[in-house]
Design an enzyme around this catalytic site. Structure first.
Site, PDB file in Angstrom:
ATOM      1  N   SER A  98      -3.985   1.170  -4.872  1.00 52.60           N
ATOM      2  CA  SER A  98      -3.866   2.255  -3.896  1.00 52.60           C
ATOM      3  C   SER A  98      -4.590   1.942  -2.589  1.00 52.60           C
ATOM      4  O   SER A  98      -4.246   1.006  -1.885  1.00 52.60           O
ATOM      5  CB  SER A  98      -4.360   3.555  -4.532  1.00 52.60           C
ATOM      6  OG  SER A  98      -4.005   4.667  -3.762  1.00 52.60           O
ATOM      7  N   ASP A 239      -1.222   4.781   2.881  1.00 53.96           N
ATOM      8  CA  ASP A 239      -2.184   3.867   2.278  1.00 53.96           C
ATOM      9  C   ASP A 239      -1.431   2.745   1.578  1.00 53.96           C
ATOM     10  O   ASP A 239      -0.212   2.624   1.714  1.00 53.96           O
ATOM     11  CB  ASP A 239      -3.149   4.600   1.344  1.00 53.96           C
ATOM     12  CG  ASP A 239      -2.483   5.088   0.071  1.00 53.96           C
ATOM     13  OD1 ASP A 239      -1.241   5.235   0.071  1.00 53.96           O
ATOM     14  OD2 ASP A 239      -3.183   5.340  -0.927  1.00 53.96           O
ATOM     15  N   ASP A 241      -0.316   1.967  -1.368  1.00 57.87           N
ATOM     16  CA  ASP A 241       0.858   2.214  -2.212  1.00 57.87           C
ATOM     17  C   ASP A 241       1.655   3.416  -1.741  1.00 57.87           C
ATOM     18  O   ASP A 241       2.540   3.897  -2.456  1.00 57.87           O
ATOM     19  CB  ASP A 241       0.460   2.365  -3.682  1.00 57.87           C
ATOM     20  CG  ASP A 241      -0.326   3.634  -3.968  1.00 57.87           C
ATOM     21  OD1 ASP A 241      -1.010   4.129  -3.047  1.00 57.87           O
ATOM     22  OD2 ASP A 241      -0.260   4.133  -5.105  1.00 57.87           O
ATOM     23  N   ASP A 243       1.057   6.574  -1.371  1.00 55.45           N
ATOM     24  CA  ASP A 243       1.027   7.861  -2.065  1.00 55.45           C
ATOM     25  C   ASP A 243       0.138   8.869  -1.350  1.00 55.45           C
ATOM     26  O   ASP A 243       0.015  10.011  -1.794  1.00 55.45           O
ATOM     27  CB  ASP A 243       0.620   7.708  -3.534  1.00 55.45           C
ATOM     28  CG  ASP A 243      -0.855   7.357  -3.736  1.00 55.45           C
ATOM     29  OD1 ASP A 243      -1.514   6.956  -2.750  1.00 55.45           O
ATOM     30  OD2 ASP A 243      -1.336   7.475  -4.877  1.00 55.45           O
TER      31      ASP A 243
END
Length: 452
Positions: A98, A239, A241, A243
């Site tokens: 992430s 960010d 990933d 999400d």
């Protein structure tokens, strides 16, 4: 030592539990569970250099258990949650840490409905990672196959665009998108461009080492600067990933997740029969009174996407999110999707014929200081040492409707420390006193201070 945290497995790449042997065993454990439902798992990742190692180890474990693996390559976490449903797969697996730096990596797991697996299943997987599974290996004829899923990027882009009202276009709107050199580097700008926007994309040149590095939602300064340089209507930072989303308005002012949630709640309350929404314990205290004024019941969950989703399902919430920028729109997604959330913001601007600064102006978060504190000694020991000071802090903040949050991160070796209250001077004073006490106890000083 448990390998699962608040958002799957995460840690330093090539170090337990993200070493190749443990990841291989995790792949076997996932395969053992996946084959109870079907024979296919879809697997995506972000752009970290360690993703190649983690992907290879996971795939080896999965195919050894007789599971076919559809490779998606770099894709947002939410894309895997969407495609696992679309492709009728048994499970979806995401290789990502992430918002962490390239030094870390992780594994997130979705069930066949695109929902992060429950704690009970994590415990089963954890047990099987340590178990002897040789007797469960597939026979040679029954071993799984590996293939690349063609057209996955286009399929996901069409899904995201489908959440935007069909009668609207982004023509005439200039948008800066920072893709954090992460999983959405080839998708983020494309979504808005195909809907007609003039798009300026930054953070779209990943090299395996620059994910989240001085870019994206954790470092939005470049986005803010580009918005002001380009005279853009809005800036959108993702960010690693994709999400979470952080926004800045046309004046370069940053907007956090609470302000985004508040704006969406207000709009949905005015146009639809929204009755319930959800946030986590980290959200501003002032969002509770704001929701009451709107006539929306606000529910709070523990920190983490899975806990938020559980609360949303329990109370039939239309929208949920975290201050950090994770936004879930249940009508469209089973997990936080930054691109879907961004399109929701843009649709509000168009439908209300307002600028970004105007749609976010109604809600004012309570003044707060947020510090992320690295630590080396055991957290429970730190908590015992700082306990009396925290009690004094809570008593002082109680006079200004305030509170203190002192918790360990479930994804990094950091203590999340939040001090908030209606008196900004007292909040700043208390934060400084707490920092001094932590230094006296031998805990490092906080980083990334945030004052609102």
């Amino acid at each position: 030592m448990n390998i699962f945290g608040t958002d799957g497995v995460r840690g330093r790449a090539n170090v337990y539990p993200m070493d190749p042997i443990t990841v291989l065993r995790l792949g076997m454990a996932i395969g053992l569970e996946a084959r109870k439902v079907g024979t296919q798992v879809v697997l995506g990742k972000d752009t970290r250099i360690s993703g190649y190692m983690v992907e290879s180890a996971l795939v080896s474990g999965l195919v050894a258990m007789g599971v076919n693996v559809g490779l998606l390559g770099p894709m947002p976490t939410a894309a895997i949650a969407t495609l696992v449903r679309n492709l009728r797969a048994s499970m979806g697996v995401v290789i990502s840490a992430s918002h962490n730096s390239y030094l870390d990596n992780g594994v997130k797991i979705f069930d066949s409905e695109g929902i992060k697996i429950p704690l009970e299943l994590e415990e089963v997987l954890e047990s099987n990672v340590r178990a002897e599974l040789s007797s469960d290996l597939a026979q040679v004829r029954g071993m799984g196959k590996v293939y690349r899923i063609a057209g996955a990027v286009g399929r996901y882009i069409e899904f995201v665009k489908g959440t935007f009202p069909k009668r609207l276009k982004l023509s005439g709107m200039k948008i800066v998108v920072d893709c954090a050199n992460g999983a959405a580097y080839h998708i983020g700008g494309e979504v808005f461009w195909e809907l007609g926007a003039d798009v300026v994309v930054i953070g779209n040149k990943p090299d395996g080492l620059n994910i989240n590095h001085n870019c994206g939602s954790l470092h939005p300064e470049g986005m803010v600067q580009k918005v002001l340089e380009e005279g853009a209507d809005i800036g959108i930072a993702l960010d690693g990933d994709a999400d979470r989303v952080v926004v800045c308005d046309e004046k370069g002012r940053l907007v956090d997740g609470d302000q985004v949630i508040a704006s969406i709640m207000r709009h949905l309350r005015a146009t639809k029969s929204i009755t319930d929404a959800a946030v986590t314990t980290m959200s501003s205290k002032s969002i509770d009174s704001y929701a009451r004024e709107l006539g929306v019941r606000l529910h709070r969950s523990e920190v983490g996407d899975r806990h938020l989703v559980d609360t949303m399902r329990q109370h039939s919430c239309s929208v949920g999110g975290e201050k950090s920028g994770h936004i879930i729109l249940w009508e469209h997604s089973t997990t936080s999707d930054s691109l879907v959330a961004a399109l929701q913001i843009l649709s509000i601007m168009l439908l209300e014929n307002k600028s970004a600064s105007s749609i976010f102006g109604d809600f004012v978060p309570m003044p707060r200081v947020h510090r992320d504190i690295p630590y080396s000694m055991e957290f429970d020991h730190i908590a015992r040492l700082i306990g009396p000071t925290l009690s004094d802090v809570e008593q002082a903040l109680g006079r200004v409707n305030g509170r203190v949050i002192f918790r360990r991160s479930g994804t990094e070796r950091l203590i999340r420390c939040v001090i908030e209250g209606e008196d900004p001077k007292l909040v700043a004073l208390v934060a400084d006193e707490l920092s001094i006490k932590l230094r006296e106890l031998g805990v490092e000083n906080g980083v990334e201070p945030e004052m609102q």
